[in-house]
Design an enzyme around this catalytic site. Structure first.
Site, PDB file in Angstrom:
ATOM      1  N   PRO A   1       1.013  -1.051  -0.025  1.00 24.80           N
ATOM      2  CA  PRO A   1       0.013   0.037  -0.049  1.00 24.80           C
ATOM      3  C   PRO A   1       0.875   1.309  -0.217  1.00 24.80           C
ATOM      4  CG  PRO A   1      -0.633  -1.718   1.607  1.00 24.80           C
ATOM      5  CD  PRO A   1       0.426  -1.977   1.051  1.00 24.80           C
ATOM      6  N   GLU A   2       0.496   2.264  -0.847  1.00 24.16           N
ATOM      7  CA  GLU A   2       1.204   3.560  -0.870  1.00 24.16           C
ATOM      8  C   GLU A   2       0.230   4.569  -0.207  1.00 24.16           C
ATOM      9  OE1 GLU A   2       2.693   4.114  -4.861  1.00 24.16           O
ATOM     10  OE2 GLU A   2       2.701   2.310  -5.365  1.00 24.16           O
TER      11      GLU A   2
END
Length: 282
Positions: free
Chosen positions: A2-3
């Protein structure tokens, strides 16, 4: 992994589910996730309530009423979800549980067990090396274009690799690095210190705009990502190059290609994003 947009979406979806809830029990079947150890978590946080959840880069910061903060990094597969009844059957990949006074339970699920939680005193986040080194948040008020240019000029590495360096700007990962470089018409192999001022400005603005757009769409569910309520994001429908090798470029029709840059899969358009041969500044 996840960014920033995905972690921010998790924060927004999780907060109303746990805000002001009092922790009565914490448990784990994989203690490595709790960097301070289970005994320390039990001693320090039982009886406190979750007052809010902040974010720094890709890290969640769960603020507790006792002046402690749980720093959480989801790594590759980590996710949080809440069940109304602590007796709800567990998934085999549920590894940390926070039971609340009202009988509900926050569960941390992690297929690969790479995620980590660290307990610190609130306000001492900069004593955690990974957070202390983080670059600015990519917002108009915190992401200064002049400072960004100065940081790029320090590196002769490919611009794609520099964007993934969290000390330059916080929260940009593989997906959004590819996307902002396409938007900026920059080749991912272009040495960072050869970018012109106009190119830096375009890239700077694209980072802010793209991450904001991704947050508004609930993030990118290109793989397994979902928010705290199990909802997938929709920004994968707006991606121009990431995971689109072999398809026509949305801008010019040239076939998108995939290469490796710094051991990371990288997608770009050979026509729209040419590699410029420029001298390295003296």
């Amino acid at each position: 992994m996840p960014e920033l947009p995905e972690v921010e979406t998790v924060r927004r979806s999780l907060l109303p589910l746990v805000k002001n809830k009092v922790i009565t029990v914490i448990n784990t079947n994989w203690e490595k996730i709790l960097i301070n150890g289970l005994a320390t978590f039990q001693k320090e946080i039982v009886g406190s309530e979750i007052t809010t959840i902040d974010r720094r880069g890709k890290y969640l910061l769960m603020r507790l009423s006792n002046g402690e903060t749980i720093i959480s990094h989801l790594r590759m597969e980590g996710r949080y979800y809440v069940v109304k009844d602590a007796n709800t059957p567990f998934d085999k990949h549920d590894h940390v549980t926070f039971t609340f006074q009202d009988g509900s339970q926050l569960r941390y699920r992690d297929l690969r067990k790479f995620g980590r939680m660290r307990l610190i005193k609130t306000g001492q986040e900069d004593q955690v090396p990974a957070l202390a080194k983080l670059g600015p948040e990519p917002t108009p008020s915190t992401f200064d274009e002049t400072e960004f240019a100065r940081r790029l000029k320090r590196h002769h590495k490919p611009i794609k690799s520099v964007l993934l360096d969290q000390t330059v700007v916080a929260g940009v990962g593989n997906i959004y690095a590819d996307e902002v470089l396409w938007l900026s018409q920059l080749n991912p192999l272009q040495p960072a210190d050869t970018l012109k001022s106009k190119e830096i400005k375009t890239l700077h603005d694209a980072i802010i705009q793209e991450l904001n757009a991704a947050i508004a769409a609930g993030g990118t569910s290109a793989h397994t990502y979902v928010d705290a309520e199990g909802n997938r994001g929709s920004f994968q429908n707006a991606l121009h190059v990431y995971d689109r090798e072999g398809t026509p470029c949305d801008r010019c029709g040239t076939t998108i290609v995939k290469i490796k840059v710094g051991q990371r899969g990288t997608h770009y358009c050979p026509h729209c994003q040419p590699l410029h041969q420029r001298r390295r500044p003296a």
